[in-house]
Motif scaffolding. Structure first.
Motif, PDB file in Angstrom:
ATOM      1  N   GLN A   6       0.831  -1.196   0.000  1.00 29.58           N
ATOM      2  CA  GLN A   6       0.000   0.000   0.000  1.00 29.58           C
ATOM      3  C   GLN A   6       0.873   1.256   0.000  1.00 29.58           C
ATOM      4  O   GLN A   6       0.580   2.214  -0.728  1.00 29.58           O
ATOM      5  CB  GLN A   6      -0.899  -0.033   1.231  1.00 29.58           C
ATOM      6  CG  GLN A   6      -2.060   0.927   1.110  1.00 29.58           C
ATOM      7  CD  GLN A   6      -2.976   0.791   2.305  1.00 29.58           C
ATOM      8  OE1 GLN A   6      -3.202  -0.301   2.797  1.00 29.58           O
ATOM      9  NE2 GLN A   6      -3.484   1.903   2.763  1.00 29.58           N
ATOM     10  N   ARG A   9       2.118   1.858  -3.441  1.00 30.89           N
ATOM     11  CA  ARG A   9       1.090   2.444  -4.285  1.00 30.89           C
ATOM     12  C   ARG A   9       0.882   3.911  -3.945  1.00 30.89           C
ATOM     13  O   ARG A   9       0.735   4.732  -4.842  1.00 30.89           O
ATOM     14  CB  ARG A   9      -0.215   1.670  -4.117  1.00 30.89           C
ATOM     15  CG  ARG A   9      -0.238   0.456  -4.982  1.00 30.89           C
ATOM     16  CD  ARG A   9      -1.556  -0.251  -4.833  1.00 30.89           C
ATOM     17  NE  ARG A   9      -1.295  -1.662  -4.956  1.00 30.89           N
ATOM     18  CZ  ARG A   9      -1.618  -2.560  -4.068  1.00 30.89           C
ATOM     19  NH1 ARG A   9      -2.239  -2.197  -2.956  1.00 30.89           N
ATOM     20  NH2 ARG A   9      -1.336  -3.804  -4.247  1.00 30.89           N
ATOM     21  N   ASP A  10       0.868   4.175  -2.661  1.00 28.62           N
ATOM     22  CA  ASP A  10       0.679   5.568  -2.248  1.00 28.62           C
ATOM     23  C   ASP A  10       1.739   6.455  -2.870  1.00 28.62           C
ATOM     24  O   ASP A  10       1.464   7.568  -3.294  1.00 28.62           O
ATOM     25  CB  ASP A  10       0.712   5.679  -0.723  1.00 28.62           C
ATOM     26  CG  ASP A  10      -0.555   5.084  -0.110  1.00 28.62           C
ATOM     27  OD1 ASP A  10      -0.545   4.817   1.082  1.00 28.62           O
ATOM     28  OD2 ASP A  10      -1.541   4.885  -0.856  1.00 28.62           O
ATOM     29  N   SER A  11       2.946   5.864  -2.982  1.00 25.76           N
ATOM     30  CA  SER A  11       4.021   6.663  -3.531  1.00 25.76           C
ATOM     31  C   SER A  11       3.849   6.877  -5.030  1.00 25.76           C
ATOM     32  O   SER A  11       4.494   7.707  -5.627  1.00 25.76           O
ATOM     33  CB  SER A  11       5.372   5.997  -3.257  1.00 25.76           C
ATOM     34  OG  SER A  11       5.490   4.840  -4.045  1.00 25.76           O
ATOM     35  N   GLU A  14      -1.766   9.386  -7.656  1.00 19.02           N
ATOM     36  CA  GLU A  14      -3.216   9.282  -7.713  1.00 19.02           C
ATOM     37  C   GLU A  14      -3.726   7.854  -7.849  1.00 19.02           C
ATOM     38  O   GLU A  14      -4.632   7.432  -7.150  1.00 19.02           O
ATOM     39  CB  GLU A  14      -3.691  10.096  -8.917  1.00 19.02           C
ATOM     40  CG  GLU A  14      -4.983  10.834  -8.667  1.00 19.02           C
ATOM     41  CD  GLU A  14      -5.236  11.810  -9.790  1.00 19.02           C
ATOM     42  OE1 GLU A  14      -6.161  11.545 -10.562  1.00 19.02           O
ATOM     43  OE2 GLU A  14      -4.465  12.787  -9.926  1.00 19.02           O
ATOM     44  N   ALA A  17      -3.300   5.975  -4.745  1.00 17.95           N
ATOM     45  CA  ALA A  17      -4.278   6.379  -3.737  1.00 17.95           C
ATOM     46  C   ALA A  17      -5.626   5.713  -4.002  1.00 17.95           C
ATOM     47  O   ALA A  17      -6.287   5.227  -3.076  1.00 17.95           O
ATOM     48  CB  ALA A  17      -4.441   7.898  -3.745  1.00 17.95           C
ATOM     49  N   GLY A  20      -5.427   2.194  -2.993  1.00 13.19           N
ATOM     50  CA  GLY A  20      -5.454   2.116  -1.533  1.00 13.19           C
ATOM     51  C   GLY A  20      -6.883   2.197  -1.014  1.00 13.19           C
ATOM     52  O   GLY A  20      -7.280   1.420  -0.137  1.00 13.19           O
ATOM     53  N   ARG A  21      -7.652   3.109  -1.600  1.00 13.35           N
ATOM     54  CA  ARG A  21      -9.061   3.227  -1.192  1.00 13.35           C
ATOM     55  C   ARG A  21      -9.819   1.942  -1.527  1.00 13.35           C
ATOM     56  O   ARG A  21     -10.616   1.449  -0.742  1.00 13.35           O
ATOM     57  CB  ARG A  21      -9.718   4.427  -1.898  1.00 13.35           C
ATOM     58  CG  ARG A  21      -9.313   5.768  -1.327  1.00 13.35           C
ATOM     59  CD  ARG A  21     -10.279   6.863  -1.762  1.00 13.35           C
ATOM     60  NE  ARG A  21     -10.353   7.014  -3.218  1.00 13.35           N
ATOM     61  CZ  ARG A  21      -9.485   7.719  -3.959  1.00 13.35           C
ATOM     62  NH1 ARG A  21      -8.457   8.340  -3.379  1.00 13.35           N
ATOM     63  NH2 ARG A  21      -9.620   7.810  -5.260  1.00 13.35           N
TER      64      ARG A  21
END
Lengths: 571, 138
Positions: A6, A9-11, A14, A17, A20-21
């Motif tokens: 996660q 991915r956050d890195s 968009e 993110a 992640g959601r």
């Protein structure tokens, strides 16, 4: 682990993110709505698997393809060809509707061909009888009871002339399902074409000519493995030089599947065989880009619809990578896997035979969704015997419904991007590469065949499937579920004409009586010399068939040099 | 699996040219798993070869699989050979795809049983055990 991915991915901004959601909402759904629903109403099985036994989840999301680079999916007609062999696929040209036919004498089959062409069929496909497939003449003791029964009987060039009488071979592509004796049939085809004054480069078509899958699965042979592969090499080289539109080999998973292999094994073993052929030709000095564009493939379209689509897509991707990375192919056409598909005869049942029409239609759909270049749909009566004209027409109509009424052909690879199909495609690709590594570790395809490895793998899968079917775990409508009392002969079947054998043998005798024996003997001696000197045997074979040497004589001549084959059976 | 009496010996083979060996291998394995001694003589055998092998191996059952459609030629030939070799106590069992009326004809001629496509492995095991029990000891 999850937290780490996660973070990654956050890195990525968009997209990361959003994923992640999604991951959070998936977990919330699993723990909330799903768990509550399952508590009230459990699912029908503790686990779900594909036909090949791969585990499947209840639902796939963007998370399942998050690691898959978009280039792996790609675009149609471009490396790695996941989405299709050509840029326009069925918008440019529909798949070839190619119903196989063959029974009785050449004249009997010619009549069926004329009928199929009149019904709108766009390619011909020839099925030969067992003696022809094994390289025996019709008057050989082993041929007893089998002449013209499961296919057409061909002994000499005259039979081949009759088979294609009145059919313009420059206008229709002809596929011939023939293997250990394929080079002789190819020689006869060339002789017919030359007799009519055709330019050989105009001819399009395919000979199956895949001897390796014979040792693995279909079990037709005339020589030991290595000389058989050398003959394949000769045909590939001959066609690359003289017949530019002709496919000298159709590397086949179909029979591997029918013998019991799973979808994954089918694709993997077929590509292992392709590797062996490419190695053979390149070792003899052939440039991969000179012949690879004409290599063609043949797969089954089996019952598990999405797995089949994923299999076709994965096979294209694996082949593209193998040709590029392992063999250093430069031309895109050398990396492009083109395939014929046939619905799965093994799935046809004798009870409630009309259900076979429905099975076949879904299987045909998976072939089209998977991007087949040509397709044969089985007759609903084929669990009994070879199909009637009426059954063949219905099979052809099945394809025509998909082509003209469903609108499926309008969009290329319509399942591309499906979370499930993309995820399964990648999973199958991984499994194929794992099997290819195993084959390498055994010393390569030929060594693995000689050790009986493929044969044992297939026997294991076939046995496991039989057990699943017997236990009811794998339902088969009309056989282990929804069973009805047996009807007496519920359908009309294709009759076998008992005079076929006698007519064929009589004809063979006449041809032999009218030929120049001394010339035949001399040409057979030339053929043997060419084989012994490791020269290409196609020219000598063409000369021999023109002088009316029979298929059996040609095979026996070379068996004198190479010997025969006897399998060490495993079960 | 525990059974009374001696272990049943079976020789299975493919006669003729067809190479469809998926079924016969499943049968061989199911019989072996049921405790029988199974010899698989392989593909492309002649009637003479399999009858000779069955006598030599002293089997109770000779199982022949055929999917070529040549059953009405090959089974009568096998029966004739078994009789000529005074080996009619070897039970001839057929497997494959054949029309019902030809199955009946073959059984009248002396084929002990025909097990068609899609017969579950357990049923095949039971059939063989029943046939051998009915024949009695040799």
């Amino acid at each position: 682990m999850k937290q780490e991915s996660q973070l990654q991915r956050d890195s990525q901004g968009e997209d990361g993110a959003a994923l992640g959601r999604l991951e959070r909402s998936l977990r919330a759904w699993e723990e909330g709505a799903l768990a509550a629903f399952l508590a009230r109403r459990p699912e029908s099985k503790p686990e779900y698997r594909t036909g090949a036994g791969l585990p499947v989840k209840r639902v796939y999301t963007a998370l399942d393809v998050a690691e898959l680079p978009l280039e792996e999916i790609g675009l149609p007609g471009a490396y790695p060809f996941t989405r299709g062999a050509y840029p326009t696929m069925y918008r440019g040209r529909l798949w070839t509707m190619r119903q196989i036919a063959g029974f009785g004498t050449a004249a009997d089959t010619n009549e069926r061909f004329q009928y199929l062409i009149a019904q709108g069929q766009t390619g011909l496909s020839v099925d030969f009888d067992m003696p022809t497939l094994m390289g025996y003449d019709s008057d050989h003791a082993m041929s007893l009871g089998e002449v013209g029964r499961e296919g057409v009987a061909i002994d000499v060039l005259d039979d081949m002339e009759t088979l294609f009488a009145g059919i313009d071979l420059t206008q229709i592509s002809v596929s011939m399902t023939i293997n250990p004796s394929a080079w002789i049939l190819l020689a006869m085809y060339v002789a017919v074409a030359e007799g009519r004054g055709y330019d050989l480069h105009q001819l399009s078509g395919t000979i199956q000519n895949d001897c390796l899958k014979e040792y693995i699965a279909q079990k037709e042979w005339t020589f030991p493995v290595r000389p058989s592969v050398r003959i394949v090499r000769d045909t590939i080289e001959y066609c690359a030089e003289h017949m530019q539109r002709y496919n000298p080999i159709n590397i086949s998973g179909y029979h591997i599947s029918e013998a019991g292999a799973t979808a994954v094994q089918e694709a993997a073993f077929t590509i292992a065989n392709a590797i062996a052929y490419v190695e053979e030709v390149t070792r003899a000095g052939g440039d991969v880009d000179d012949f690879a564009p004409r290599l063609s493939f043949f797969f089954v379209s089996q019952a598990d619809l999405f797995e089949e689509v994923a299999k076709f897509r994965a096979a294209r991707r694996v082949y593209a990578k193998v040709m590029k990375e392992r063999f250093g192919a430069q031309k895109p056409e050398s990396m492009r896997l083109r395939f014929h598909a046939q619905t799965a005869a093994i799935t046809l049942t004798q009870p409630q035979p009309y259900v076979n029409i429905v099975r076949t239609a879904y299987q045909a759909l998976s072939a089209v969704l998977g991007g087949a270049q040509s397709l044969h749909t089985n007759g609903f009566d084929e669990a009994y015997t070879i199909p009637t004209e009426e059954a063949m027409k219905l099979s052809l109509r099945t394809q025509q419904v998909i082509a003209e009424e469903t609108n499926v052909p309008s969009v290329i690879d319509p399942l591309g991007g499906s979370y499930y199909v993309e995820s399964l495609t990648t999973r199958i690709e991984t499994e194929i590469f794992r099997i290819l590594d195993q084959v390498e570790a055994l010393g390569g395809t030929i060594a693995a065949i000689e050790q009986g490895w493929f044969q044992q793998q297939i026997a294991d899968s076939a046995y496991a499937f039989a057990r699943r079917k017997a236990s009811g775990e794998r339902p088969v409508i009309g056989v282990n579920t929804y069973v009805e009392p047996a009807e007496e002969a519920p359908i009309e079947t294709h009759p076998y004409d008992a005079t076929t054998e006698q007519r064929q043998i009589e004809h063979l005798r006449q041809v032999k009586a009218g030929r120049d024996e001394a010339a035949v003997e001399r040409l057979l001696a030339d053929l043997r010399a060419a084989a012994a000197a490791d020269q290409n045997i196609m020219p000598a074979t063409i000369a021999a068939v023109k002088a009316r040497a029979t298929m059996g004589e040609i095979v026996t001549t070379l068996q004198g040099l190479w010997g025969t084959y006897r399998e060490q059976p495993v079960f | 699996m525990e059974r009374d009496g001696p272990v049943i010996r079976v020789l299975v083979a493919k006669v003729g040219l067809d190479g469809h060996d998926r079924g016969i291998k499943i049968v061989a394995r199911a019989l072996r798993d049921a405790g029988m001694e199974v010899i698989y003589a392989g593909l492309h055998r002649t009637p003479e070869e399999v009858v000779e092998a069955a006598i030599e191996e002293d089997v109770d059952v000779l199982g022949i699989s055929l999917l070529s459609g040549a059953h009405m030629t090959i089974f009568p030939r096998l029966l004739t050979l078994l009789e000529a070799r005074d080996a009619k106590d070897i039970l001839l069992v057929g497997g494959g795809v054949m029309p019902q009326e030809e199955v009946q004809t073959l059984k009248r001629m002396g084929v002990a049983e025909i097990l068609l496509q899609d017969t579950p492995p357990e049923r095949i095991v039971e059939s063989i055990e029943r046939l051998v029990a009915a024949r009695g000891p040799r």
